[in-house]
Design an enzyme around this catalytic site. Structure first.
Site, mmCIF file in Angstrom:
data_model
loop_
_atom_site.group_PDB
_atom_site.id
_atom_site.type_symbol
_atom_site.label_atom_id
_atom_site.label_comp_id
_atom_site.label_asym_id
_atom_site.label_seq_id
_atom_site.Cartn_x
_atom_site.Cartn_y
_atom_site.Cartn_z
ATOM 1 C CB SER A 10 -0.942 0.012 1.205
ATOM 2 O OG SER A 10 -0.203 0.008 2.415
ATOM 3 C CB SER A 133 16.522 -6.308 7.650
ATOM 4 O OG SER A 133 16.942 -6.103 8.982
ATOM 5 C CE1 TYR A 147 11.627 -1.309 12.087
ATOM 6 C CE2 TYR A 147 13.788 -0.347 12.457
ATOM 7 C CZ TYR A 147 12.817 -0.815 11.589
ATOM 8 O OH TYR A 147 13.050 -0.791 10.239
ATOM 9 C CE LYS A 151 12.647 -4.237 10.295
ATOM 10 N NZ LYS A 151 11.850 -4.906 9.228
#
Length: 286
Positions: A10, A133, A147, A151
């Site tokens: 999107s 990543s 976050y 990763k």
């Protein structure tokens, strides 16, 4: 002509990649949470764009969506595990719900997307997996610990899976972009509630970066997507693809510091072996 499955088309990298591939005559299976977000692409490209609604936090829906994409396209040459977002703020600042949602989306969702595609790719005897990543997948950045955890986690998973599935003709590349002029920083990123004590912490710098709408990111997302698409055509492809001067500096500095640290512990590490140990029998030997 290749067939691609891309999660999160999107906006951002996913949207740019879908546009470029469709314009080049490729076929794309795309997943997103709101189908209407790509009505324009569907109207322009018709049957060459297959769509499915998918929220990566809905684990039970992932495998059926992947199976449907394979049934619709017949084969998929490249999986691009792209969907995700950033949760910013110090670890203590995030709510439990925010922590769980970040892990469910970026880590568990990405793991399950890859797992769902593996039986199909193994059966066809080929395939490429591109996992999006971040520079944060190799370097610790205060203010983005949760976050970064996702990763580092997905990079460890993909690097291990790459060794498991190479025998089936399937390759993996971990994409490590730095800051890019997408909606990630000032759109999809979530900022945890502030705790005043952390105003004295280096974690607060991330808050300022996210909140300062006038600051421009370094990376050109179109150039980055071009590099991603090009790398999917390389055989063998790179295990990692670092994109952006900020990524190069950050990862180089982090790896150099980590290597220097472990080298300083060499004698200690060797001294803890059993006297009759054979180092070649270690369970983590490659």
């Amino acid at each position: 002509m290749k067939n691609w499955l891309i999660t999160g088309i999107s906006s951002g990298f996913g949207r740019i990649m879908a546009e470029k591939l469709l314009e080049a005559g490729e076929r794309v299976a795309g997943t997103l949470r709101t189908l209407s977000a790509v009505d324009d692409l569907k109207a322009q490209y018709g049957d060459r764009l297959w769509l499915a609604t998918l929220d990566l936090t809905d684990t039970a829906a992932i495998r059926p969506a992947v199976d449907a994409a394979w049934n619709a396209l017949g084969r998929i040459d490249v999986l691009v595990s792209n969907a995700g977002y950033g949760l910013m703020g110090a670890a203590e600042e995030a709510t439990d719900e925010q922590v769980e949602h970040q892990l469910d989306t970026n880590l568990l969702g990405s793991i399950q997307i890859i797992r769902a595609n593996l039986p199909h790719m193994r059966a066809q005897g080929s395939g490429r997996i591109l996992q999006i990543s971040s520079a944060g997948g190799q370097a610790a950045v205060p203010g983005s610990s949760l976050y970064v955890a996702t990763k580092w986690g997905i990079e460890g998973f993909v690097e291990t899976v790459a060794q498991e599935i190479a025998v089936f003709g399937i390759g993996c590349t971990i994409i490590e972009p730095g800051s890019a002029r997408t909606g990630f920083r000032h759109g999809s990123a979530i900022v945890a509630p502030r705790i005043d004590a952390y105003d004295a912490s280096p974690s607060r710098r991330i808050n300022h970066i996210v909140e300062d709408k006038s600051a421009l990111a370094t990376g050109d997302p179109v150039k980055m997507v071009d590099a991603m698409i090009a790398c999917a055509g390389e055989n063998p492809g790179p295990l990692r693809l670092a994109l952006g001067s900020d990524t190069y500096r950050l990862i180089s500095s982090s790896l150099s510091a980590r290597l220097a640290h472990i080298e300083g512990q060499r004698d200690l590490a060797l001294s803890t072996d059993c006297a009759d140990a054979d180092p070649s029998h270690g369970v983590l030997q490659h």
